[in-house]
Structures are given as structure tokens and as C-alpha cells.
Design a protein around this motif. Structure first.
Motif, PDB file in Angstrom:
ATOM      1  N   GLU A 199      -6.069   3.540   2.559  1.00  0.00           N
ATOM      2  CA  GLU A 199      -5.359   4.614   2.485  1.00  0.00           C
ATOM      3  C   GLU A 199      -5.909   5.706   2.829  1.00  0.00           C
ATOM      4  N   THR A 200      -7.046   5.891   2.138  1.00  0.00           N
ATOM      5  CA  THR A 200      -8.035   7.056   2.529  1.00  0.00           C
ATOM      6  C   THR A 200      -8.409   7.089   3.934  1.00  0.00           C
ATOM      7  N   ILE A 201      -8.758   6.101   4.616  1.00  0.00           N
ATOM      8  CA  ILE A 201      -9.031   6.082   6.118  1.00  0.00           C
ATOM      9  C   ILE A 201      -7.633   6.220   6.886  1.00  0.00           C
ATOM     10  N   PHE A 202      -6.626   5.772   6.548  1.00  0.00           N
ATOM     11  CA  PHE A 202      -5.263   5.916   7.125  1.00  0.00           C
ATOM     12  C   PHE A 202      -4.985   7.622   7.230  1.00  0.00           C
ATOM     13  N   LYS A 203      -5.115   8.047   6.035  1.00  0.00           N
ATOM     14  CA  LYS A 203      -4.930   9.446   5.981  1.00  0.00           C
ATOM     15  C   LYS A 203      -5.639  10.220   6.852  1.00  0.00           C
ATOM     16  N   LYS A 204      -7.092   9.779   7.090  1.00  0.00           N
ATOM     17  CA  LYS A 204      -7.849  10.826   7.780  1.00  0.00           C
ATOM     18  C   LYS A 204      -7.367  10.436   9.272  1.00  0.00           C
ATOM     19  N   ILE A 205      -6.987   9.393   9.441  1.00  0.00           N
ATOM     20  CA  ILE A 205      -6.478   9.075  11.179  1.00  0.00           C
ATOM     21  C   ILE A 205      -5.217   9.672  11.260  1.00  0.00           C
ATOM     22  N   ALA A 206      -4.155   9.751  10.209  1.00  0.00           N
ATOM     23  CA  ALA A 206      -2.894  10.108  10.254  1.00  0.00           C
ATOM     24  C   ALA A 206      -2.951  11.611  10.729  1.00  0.00           C
ATOM     25  N   HIS A 207      -4.008  12.222  10.119  1.00  0.00           N
ATOM     26  CA  HIS A 207      -4.177  13.553  10.290  1.00  0.00           C
ATOM     27  C   HIS A 207      -4.530  14.001  11.632  1.00  0.00           C
TER      28      HIS A 207
END
Ligand code: DC
Length: 211
Positions: A199-207
């Protein structure tokens, strides 16, 4: 899109990369599998893992391939036969770093990895710093030897103390290969579950809204 996830042995890279790739519906590649397959082949042929020239000749003659699978994963084949299931053994764990230290062997692996097509998440030691320097996103996962040993314990038939000792020994051998890219995002995973890391990685990418 190319996403690199690097870090030491048992830092969770593989599970995180697989889950992330699934979430993004893109391919997953484990660069360690090629090093493991090369070690499998050398041990089978009784080739001295210190002999870089012989190892390179073996690899150039071999029919070792990293092949995409319909489920977005990749398998390792030797003369067309899937050998992926033979690559996660204690014997290969104990020997792979010896083979992986040779620059020419690393070049051979890197060349194969660079032919990967489309979008993918790739995990290893130096994917962001050396092989895919233009990746869209680069991550580096860390965790203490104790936490990593506890995570890996289920996969091997040894106790915690022995696993910690093995990981510390492998960290020492892998030290030269392990390179964090200057532009990688560091994530300390000691206190995080697998899902939380994804989730942490996904949020950085989605951002970054790159997909
Ligand atoms: O990630 P893994 O445990 O499957 O990797 C197996 C070994 O391969 C590891 O001990 C070091 C080596 N390796 C490497 O040197 N460079 C990579 N990019 C990936 C793995």
C-alpha cells in the motif's frame, strides 16, 4: 512502466513485487531467479563457482531462458523445461552469492533482463542503480536480520538463530552487489506487514499518476 524494488535477502521484495504487479496488472520479474538458475546449472555440471570464465562459457552454451507466463509471472526454463521449482533450496541459497559476484556473469544476467518487454515490476539487488536506471519508480526495502529471518523461517527447515546467522553471512557476501539507487525511495519494513508495504508503494505511485 518499469518499477524496481531492491533490498537484501528476505526483505520481502519478492512478495511485495508480486502483489504490486498483480494490483497494477503488469508483469513481475525476479532477477534473483536467473542467478539461482545459473547456480543450479553450475552445481549440476560440477563447475567451480569461483571460475568466472567457465561459468560464462556454461551460460553462453546453455538454453537458460526467462520466459513470461500468461499470469504475468515469469518462469525459468532450461532447454524448454520449467526448472523454477528447483531454485529455492538451502544448497542454492548457500552458493548463489559466489556465482553472483562475477562481473561477467552479472553482465550476462543483465543482458537477459533488459530484453523484458512491456510494463513490469522487477526485484533484485541493483535493478534501480544499475540495470534499469531509467525506471519510472525505484524502491529500496530494508529490515533487520531478525525480522527478515522470522519472515523466511516458514520456507526453510531450520531454526531462527540459524536463519539469522545465514542471513547475516549472505548479507556480507551480497554486500558488493547490493546497491540502492540514489533516487530510490527507502522503506523500512520492520514494523510493516506485507500489505502495508504494498500500500505504501502503491500510494507513492498513484500520487505520481503515471498509469
Ligand atoms: O533475491 P534472491 O534471494 O532470489 O537472490 C538470490 C541471490 O542472487 C542473492 O544471494 C544475490 C543474487 N542476486 C544478485 O546478486 N543480484 C540481483 N539483482 C538479484 C540477486
Amino acid at each position: 512502466m518499469i518499477i524496481t524494488i531492491d533490498g537484501p535477502a528476505a526483505s520481502g521484495k519478492s512478495s511485495v513485487a508480486q502483489l504490486l504487479a498483480k494490483k497494477l496488472k503488469i508483469a513481475f520479474v525476479s532477477s534473483g531467479l536467473l542467478y539461482r538458475a545459473a547456480t543450479y546449472l553450475a552445481l549440476k555440471a560440477d563447475i567451480n563457482l569461483e571460475n568466472e570464465i567457465l561459468l560464462l562459457a556454461m551460460l553462453n552454451e546453455s538454453e537458460l531462458r526467462l520466459e513470461p507466463e500468461p499470469n504475468n509471472s515469469h518462469k525459468i526454463t532450461l532447454s524448454g523445461q520449467d526448472i523454477s521449482k528447483y531454485l529455492h533450496t538451502d544448497k542454492i541459497d548457500a552458493n548463489v552469492s559466489i556465482l553472483a559476484k562475477h562481473p561477467k556473469v552479472r553482465d550476462w544476467v543483465d543482458e537477459r533482463l533488459k530484453t523484458t518487454k512491456g510494463s513490469f515490476v522487477i526485484e533484485g539487488r541493483d535493478m534501480g542503480a544499475k540495470v534499469f536506471t531509467n525506471a519510472n519508480y525505484k524502491f529500496y526495502l530494508s529490515a533487520s536480520p531478525e525480522v527478515r529471518a522470522a519472515r523466511r523461517l516458514d520456507e526453510r527447515l531450520i531454526d531462527l538463530e540459524e536463519m539469522i546467522a545465514q542471513l547475516i553471512a549472505r548479507d556480507k557476501k551480497d554486500y558488493k552487489q547490493l546497491k540502492a539507487a540514489n533516487d530510490a525511495i527507502f522503506i523500512a519494513t520492520d514494523e510493516l506487514s506485507l500489505i502495508e508495504v504494498v500500500e505504501t508503494i502503491f500510494k507513492k505511485i498513484a500520487h505520481g499518476k503515471d498509469f
